[in-house]
Design an enzyme around this catalytic site. Sequence first.
Site, PDB file in Angstrom:
ATOM      1  N   HIS A 229      36.716  32.323  42.569  1.00 48.12           N
ATOM      2  CA  HIS A 229      38.156  32.587  42.485  1.00 48.12           C
ATOM      3  C   HIS A 229      38.725  32.584  43.890  1.00 48.12           C
ATOM      4  CE1 HIS A 229      42.006  34.308  41.489  1.00 48.12           C
ATOM      5  NE2 HIS A 229      41.715  34.138  40.210  1.00 48.12           N
ATOM      6  N   HIS A 336      33.446  34.348  40.588  1.00 51.29           N
ATOM      7  CA  HIS A 336      34.308  34.919  39.553  1.00 51.29           C
ATOM      8  C   HIS A 336      33.807  34.660  38.139  1.00 51.29           C
ATOM      9  CE1 HIS A 336      37.860  36.503  37.761  1.00 51.29           C
ATOM     10  NE2 HIS A 336      38.257  35.344  37.259  1.00 51.29           N
TER      11      HIS A 336
END
Length: 488
Positions: A229, A336
Amino acid sequence: MKDQAVYDVLIVGSGVAGMYGALQFDPGTRVLMLAKYDKTTSNSNLAQGGVAAVLDLTDDSYDLHVKDTFIAGRHENDPEAVDVLVHEGPDDVRKAMELGVRFDRNADGELDKTLEGGHSRRRIVHYKDCTGAELVRGLLAQVEARPNITLAENTALSALKRVRGGFRADLLTDEGPVSVFASFCMLCTGGIGRVYRYTTNPKSATGDGIRIAWELGASIKHLSYIQFHPTAFNSEDGEQFLISESVRGEGAYLLNCRGERFMDRYDDRLELAPRDVVSRSIMMESRRTGSDRFYLDIRHEDAAFLYERFPAITEGCRRYGVDIAKDLIPIFPCQHYLMGGIEVDIDSKTTVPRLYACGECACTGVHGKNRLASNSLLEALVFSRRAAADIRRCMQNGYPGVEALPVAPRETGGAPLPAGVVDEIRGIMQRAYFVMPDAAAIRFGLKQIDNILKRLKGGKYACTREWVEALSLATVAYIVLKEADEKI
Ligand SMILES: Cc1cc2nc3c(=O)[nH]c(=O)nc-3n(C[C@H](O)[C@H](O)[C@H](O)COP(=O)(O)OP(=O)(O)OC[C@H]3O[C@@H](n4cnc5c(N)ncnc54)[C@H](O)[C@@H]3O)c2cc1C
């Protein structure tokens, strides 16, 4: 939960996949659901942005959602699985609402749909910026009201063995080791984030289900397809928390260490490019500027709107002295999400009979090489329901069930896991296979991980939760690096 108890279905995990799956069984089905820590420690509980679904065909279409999913996934997605996800997903979102899950609504009482990177339409339903916690709250209330579901917290599955008619599951509980039997097993153990030093995932995300399936001989697919992310809050103390995509969806700019916007150097979609593109852009910009200082800037939006729309992010930043309406938000990429996992078909069946995998630990193929934002909660809903439906079909067709078998006394001795093993694994993964993989570090890392695995399996250590997690992390790291090495 007693030693040698027998269940129809063992569900390993109390996230959205585990809970929504459990709710599909009728009151006569004995379900045991495990949570390795407390019932709300899960990736699900942390999800912020929302759930993507085509709930209104006037300004959106299934084809557009399919197209966006394929573009994000670099066309490596499984077409059948994407079709199922997009067409069946809206009904599961509606069912979640019927079960008591709330989503934000506008002044006219209509669902408030937001936009996230890679989506061509506003189709993400959300509950403020804590959609996952709301899903967990709503589903958990239902799970806890069902007498046929036993929810065992602080109970870790350490190993699964095939026996006639099902599985024997070895569990670590606060009271010591226990073995139970189940005719079917749904692994819903979530992601592998803790194999990295920088991750948005909670402590439960150590890839136990993937390791356990692998030990049973199940096929594992695309484990090196890991999503980083671009915007985790870059705290001084090393803990990361997510600054959701929807902050960029609402207009935030990405700035480099000089306070300049830079995304136009890397992608026409600017801040709303898919997250892998944004993560790589940040790493390239970091090389260009020689700095790892990056920021999100949403100071141009109305403060009251920001505090109302992003209460959890507002609070998280405030704890570090950052006011999102007045200050720049320091960010950096981190691990992530996992696109790959235990290979399953569209009914969530693994290659091992009676073993199912759902949610983030599974590889349905819907995400291809890169997940489109907010498609994973949807995947957890759709494919856990399909797993449960398949199990129900098997039970109705008279599949023979499992029976309790004698269990030999378990070895409880052994040394405690030495401090530092897990840090060692994480250091290797950070160096070898973070946002931009390093071929030499991957090869060297493989040898190091192989040695760690030999040490862990040498029989010296006690079977504790720490050892189980270290074994899972090392196994997962090994599979990721091996696959990466073969591809480079
Ligand atoms: C910060 C953050 C934000 C996100 N935002 C979004 C979003 O906006 N939209 C979206 O679609 N997705 C989002 N995601 C991804 C999404 O939340 C997850 O992919 C999804 O919730 C996974 O659900 P799950 O049920 O598969 O796993 P989880 O929710 O992680 O649940 C795993 C469960 O397995 C249990 N478990 C693990 N190992 C064992 C073991 N050995 N024994 C017993 N139990 C075990 C854990 O205790 C836990 O209960 C986000 C993820 C994070 C981390």
